[in-house]
Design an enzyme around this catalytic site. Sequence first.
Site, PDB file in Angstrom:
ATOM      1  N   ASN A   1       0.875  -1.175   0.000  1.00 27.88           N
ATOM      2  CA  ASN A   1       0.000   0.000   0.000  1.00 27.88           C
ATOM      3  C   ASN A   1       0.913   1.226   0.000  1.00 27.88           C
ATOM      4  O   ASN A   1       1.442   1.604   1.042  1.00 27.88           O
ATOM      5  CB  ASN A   1      -0.909  -0.025   1.238  1.00 27.88           C
ATOM      6  CG  ASN A   1      -1.757   1.236   1.345  1.00 27.88           C
ATOM      7  OD1 ASN A   1      -1.769   2.066   0.430  1.00 27.88           O
ATOM      8  ND2 ASN A   1      -2.463   1.377   2.458  1.00 27.88           N
TER       9      ASN A   1
ATOM     10  N   LYS B   1       0.136   4.182  -0.340  1.00 28.86           N
ATOM     11  CA  LYS B   1      -0.544   5.387   0.173  1.00 28.86           C
ATOM     12  C   LYS B   1      -0.316   6.538  -0.815  1.00 28.86           C
ATOM     13  O   LYS B   1      -0.212   6.285  -2.021  1.00 28.86           O
ATOM     14  CB  LYS B   1      -0.088   5.681   1.597  1.00 28.86           C
ATOM     15  CG  LYS B   1      -0.250   4.428   2.487  1.00 28.86           C
ATOM     16  CD  LYS B   1      -0.125   4.662   3.951  1.00 28.86           C
ATOM     17  CE  LYS B   1      -0.330   3.343   4.693  1.00 28.86           C
ATOM     18  NZ  LYS B   1      -0.253   3.463   6.130  1.00 28.86           N
TER      19      LYS B   1
ATOM     20  N   HIS C   1      -9.669   1.030   5.007  1.00 29.16           N
ATOM     21  CA  HIS C   1      -8.391   1.321   5.666  1.00 29.16           C
ATOM     22  C   HIS C   1      -8.610   2.351   6.777  1.00 29.16           C
ATOM     23  O   HIS C   1      -9.422   3.270   6.632  1.00 29.16           O
ATOM     24  CB  HIS C   1      -7.380   1.854   4.638  1.00 29.16           C
ATOM     25  CG  HIS C   1      -5.990   1.893   5.185  1.00 29.16           C
ATOM     26  ND1 HIS C   1      -5.558   2.897   6.028  1.00 29.16           N
ATOM     27  CD2 HIS C   1      -4.942   1.044   5.052  1.00 29.16           C
ATOM     28  CE1 HIS C   1      -4.300   2.654   6.365  1.00 29.16           C
ATOM     29  NE2 HIS C   1      -3.905   1.528   5.785  1.00 29.16           N
TER      30      HIS C   1
ATOM     31  N   GLU D   1      -6.963   4.824   7.720  1.00 33.12           N
ATOM     32  CA  GLU D   1      -6.754   6.237   7.342  1.00 33.12           C
ATOM     33  C   GLU D   1      -7.990   6.789   6.628  1.00 33.12           C
ATOM     34  O   GLU D   1      -8.335   7.960   6.794  1.00 33.12           O
ATOM     35  CB  GLU D   1      -5.486   6.357   6.472  1.00 33.12           C
ATOM     36  CG  GLU D   1      -4.231   6.221   7.322  1.00 33.12           C
ATOM     37  CD  GLU D   1      -3.011   5.687   6.585  1.00 33.12           C
ATOM     38  OE1 GLU D   1      -3.003   5.686   5.344  1.00 33.12           O
ATOM     39  OE2 GLU D   1      -2.068   5.250   7.286  1.00 33.12           O
TER      40      GLU D   1
ATOM     41  N   GLU E   1      -5.111  -4.603  10.835  1.00 30.18           N
ATOM     42  CA  GLU E   1      -4.147  -3.509  10.960  1.00 30.18           C
ATOM     43  C   GLU E   1      -4.447  -2.707  12.226  1.00 30.18           C
ATOM     44  O   GLU E   1      -5.297  -1.797  12.194  1.00 30.18           O
ATOM     45  CB  GLU E   1      -4.244  -2.575   9.747  1.00 30.18           C
ATOM     46  CG  GLU E   1      -3.920  -3.243   8.431  1.00 30.18           C
ATOM     47  CD  GLU E   1      -3.395  -2.252   7.398  1.00 30.18           C
ATOM     48  OE1 GLU E   1      -2.357  -2.530   6.807  1.00 30.18           O
ATOM     49  OE2 GLU E   1      -4.013  -1.187   7.212  1.00 30.18           O
TER      50      GLU E   1
ATOM     51  N   GLY F   1       2.499   2.922  10.661  1.00 30.58           N
ATOM     52  CA  GLY F   1       3.397   4.046  10.459  1.00 30.58           C
ATOM     53  C   GLY F   1       4.096   4.510  11.713  1.00 30.58           C
ATOM     54  O   GLY F   1       4.709   5.579  11.736  1.00 30.58           O
TER      55      GLY F   1
ATOM     56  N   SER G   1       3.652  -1.495  10.368  1.00 29.89           N
ATOM     57  CA  SER G   1       5.097  -1.471  10.568  1.00 29.89           C
ATOM     58  C   SER G   1       5.782  -2.806  10.248  1.00 29.89           C
ATOM     59  O   SER G   1       6.775  -3.172  10.884  1.00 29.89           O
ATOM     60  CB  SER G   1       5.446  -1.008  11.994  1.00 29.89           C
ATOM     61  OG  SER G   1       4.989   0.324  12.209  1.00 29.89           O
TER      62      SER G   1
HETATM   63  P1  13P Z   1       2.981   0.873   7.630  1.00 31.44           P
HETATM   64  O1  13P Z   1       3.533  -0.414   7.082  1.00 31.44           O
HETATM   65  O2  13P Z   1       3.654   2.098   7.092  1.00 31.44           O
HETATM   66  O3  13P Z   1       2.890   0.838   9.133  1.00 31.44           O
HETATM   67  O4  13P Z   1       1.467   0.978   7.091  1.00 31.44           O
HETATM   68  C1  13P Z   1       0.635  -0.111   7.244  1.00 31.44           C
HETATM   69  C2  13P Z   1      -0.596   0.139   6.465  1.00 31.44           C
HETATM   70  O5  13P Z   1      -1.377   1.012   6.794  1.00 31.44           O
HETATM   71  C3  13P Z   1      -0.817  -0.667   5.257  1.00 31.44           C
HETATM   72  O6  13P Z   1      -2.111  -0.506   4.765  1.00 31.44           O
END
Ligand code: 13P
Length: 251
Positions: free
Chosen positions: A10, A12, A93, A95, A165, A171, A210
């Site tokens: 992902n 982002k 997700h 976010e 997640e 992150g 992470s």
């Molecule tokens: P990170 O791997 O940057 O923690 O993000 C995880 C994520 O949100 C994948 O969709």
Amino acid sequence: MRRRPFVAANWKMNGTVHAVADYAAAWPDPPPGIDVVFCPPWAYLDRLAAALRGGGVRFGVQTTAVEAAGAFTGEHAAEMARDLGAEFAIVGHSERRRLYAETDAVVVEKFLAARRAGLTPIVCVGETLEERRDGKAVGVVLAQLDAIDAGAGPAAWEDVVIAYEPVWAIGTGETATPAQAQEMHAVIRDYLARRSSALPRETRILYGGSVNAANADDLFAQADIDGGLVGGASLDAGEFAGICRAAAQQS
Ligand code: 13P
């Protein structure tokens, strides 16, 4: 029986024309026996797909509109993702839920939009740190699954990928321990078992938060963790390739 490992990137909202070209040049063919899916920003989907074509990887999008077409300025339909050759859509997700006010009802709409377009939803669930501290983690995840179950009907869990997640691990560099992740994955698999006896054996449940090449081995070695949904570490071709190798060791 071990399921075929599944690793999704992902990206982002990251990337440039040059970065995509550099990435494609550095990306080695993935190891056999696993599914590797790239979910770049919409803007780079076609370009990345063209650059990696024939390389044994698949593609998805990070979100879609609810509607199929029409006067929805700025939106991208799931049908358009399919038209570009994508096969997957990330749905729910954290976010999107947090920053774009996507409620469970919206998540269900997007789940159904993905299905209508012939995309496989990658459904994200996970609790916040506060919810975990309050002992509510399992309840929150089950409620997120229940919303899809209620909105999408009996066929909801056929041909779906689920990503656990935990919001506090995304992150932050703070990964859930393999034991913490496995515990929740087992809860999710048990949830699927109550829907259909066949589902839990087949459905891939990914861990996200992470994940990197150093911690992937221990996470993927857990019985109910079938791969990862990788954010930051997927932006580096070498690092992401390392995560894919860790998944392949479990195949
Ligand atoms: P990170 O791997 O940057 O923690 O993000 C995880 C994520 O949100 C994948 O969709």
